[in-house]
Design an enzyme around this catalytic site. Sequence first.
Site, PDB file in Angstrom:
ATOM      1  N   ASP A   1       0.776  -1.253   0.000  1.00 55.30           N
ATOM      2  CA  ASP A   1       0.000   0.000   0.000  1.00 55.30           C
ATOM      3  C   ASP A   1       0.808   1.305   0.000  1.00 55.30           C
ATOM      4  OD1 ASP A   1      -1.887  -1.976   0.257  1.00 55.30           O
ATOM      5  OD2 ASP A   1      -2.871  -1.168   2.032  1.00 55.30           O
TER       6      ASP A   1
ATOM      7  N   ASP B   1      -4.653  -0.808  -1.638  1.00 52.92           N
ATOM      8  CA  ASP B   1      -5.948  -0.683  -1.002  1.00 52.92           C
ATOM      9  C   ASP B   1      -6.843  -0.074  -2.093  1.00 52.92           C
ATOM     10  OD1 ASP B   1      -6.942  -1.182   1.603  1.00 52.92           O
ATOM     11  OD2 ASP B   1      -6.970   0.953   2.098  1.00 52.92           O
TER      12      ASP B   1
ATOM     13  N   HIS C   1     -10.500   6.988   1.642  1.00 47.06           N
ATOM     14  CA  HIS C   1      -9.138   6.863   1.115  1.00 47.06           C
ATOM     15  C   HIS C   1      -9.092   5.768   0.063  1.00 47.06           C
ATOM     16  CE1 HIS C   1      -9.403   3.781   4.252  1.00 47.06           C
ATOM     17  NE2 HIS C   1      -8.590   3.088   3.474  1.00 47.06           N
TER      18      HIS C   1
ATOM     19  N   LYS D   1      -7.021  -4.968  -3.114  1.00 51.03           N
ATOM     20  CA  LYS D   1      -7.813  -5.574  -2.039  1.00 51.03           C
ATOM     21  C   LYS D   1      -8.868  -4.601  -1.539  1.00 51.03           C
ATOM     22  CE  LYS D   1      -4.010  -4.301   0.995  1.00 51.03           C
ATOM     23  NZ  LYS D   1      -4.667  -3.216   1.755  1.00 51.03           N
TER      24      LYS D   1
ATOM     25  N   CYS E   1      -2.217  -2.677   7.642  1.00 49.26           N
ATOM     26  CA  CYS E   1      -2.076  -3.595   6.512  1.00 49.26           C
ATOM     27  C   CYS E   1      -0.781  -4.398   6.539  1.00 49.26           C
ATOM     28  CB  CYS E   1      -2.266  -2.838   5.196  1.00 49.26           C
ATOM     29  SG  CYS E   1      -3.989  -2.321   5.007  1.00 49.26           S
TER      30      CYS E   1
HETATM   31  C1  VGL Z   1      -4.743   0.796   5.757  1.00 50.62           C
HETATM   32  C2  VGL Z   1      -6.198   1.834   7.192  1.00 50.62           C
HETATM   33  C3  VGL Z   1      -7.225   1.648   6.301  1.00 50.62           C
HETATM   34  C4  VGL Z   1      -3.338   0.355   5.476  1.00 50.62           C
HETATM   35  C5  VGL Z   1      -5.772   0.614   4.861  1.00 50.62           C
HETATM   36  O1  VGL Z   1      -2.949   0.248   4.297  1.00 50.62           O
HETATM   37  O2  VGL Z   1      -2.598   0.094   6.450  1.00 50.62           O
HETATM   38  N1  VGL Z   1      -4.968   1.395   6.923  1.00 50.62           N
HETATM   39  N2  VGL Z   1      -6.995   1.044   5.138  1.00 50.62           N
HETATM   40 ZN    ZN Z   2      -8.433   1.003   3.542  1.00 42.02          ZN
END
Ligand code: VGL
Ligand code: ZN
Length: 192
Positions: free
Chosen positions: A12, A55, A74, A97, A145
């Site tokens: 991510d 993400d 996001h 994902k 993540c």
């Molecule tokens: C993530 C919060 C929400 C991450 C993804 O990539 O760690 N954190 N969605």
């Molecule tokens: Zn997320």
Amino acid sequence: MYDQTTALIVVDVQNDFADPDGSLFVSGAPRVLGFINDQLQAARAGKSPIVRSQDWHPESTPHFAKDGGIWPVHCVAGTWGAQFHPGLLELGTIIRKGVGGEDGYSAFSVRDPETGEVTPTGLDSILTDAGVTSVVVVGLATDYCVNETALDALRYGFDCTVLADGVAAVNLEPGDGDRACTVMTTAGVVIE
Ligand code: VGL
Ligand code: ZN
């Protein structure tokens, strides 16, 4: 560290997490980008399979605070925030994902927030088919993540190393990143 049986998973490294203008900016992200690129180059040199996860959420999902979850909007599919940070080397297979509105914390599996049903993303088969037995994980964020991806790697039977210089935490509560490291270490993840 890198050979054909070891995969590098870069979690991510997307604008919403890695750019100061992103909606869920991880303050340590700019500090780890160079190290992550070094790992990408080392993995390529060692002929290690490389995976970069994204993400990738729909506009509405119970993952977002506006729809009952906890996060600001996001990484909405196709938007600037969901794109990889432009400073990240473009290497490896891309895994998306959360595409169907699930909570997609792990690069290996997603979870339906209503039914709890867990569905693999396909990463496990990609790695197994390539003869991979261990994974190295870097990216964002340590306490979400990266943590879930590393724990899932063990569940799917891979040895897992997280590189401390290649991860950064959200730290919604101070210390979340450190606590995630303890959880990972206790589960059998090697942090180095
Ligand atoms: C993530 C919060 C929400 C991450 C993804 O990539 O760690 N954190 N969605
Ligand atoms: Zn997320």
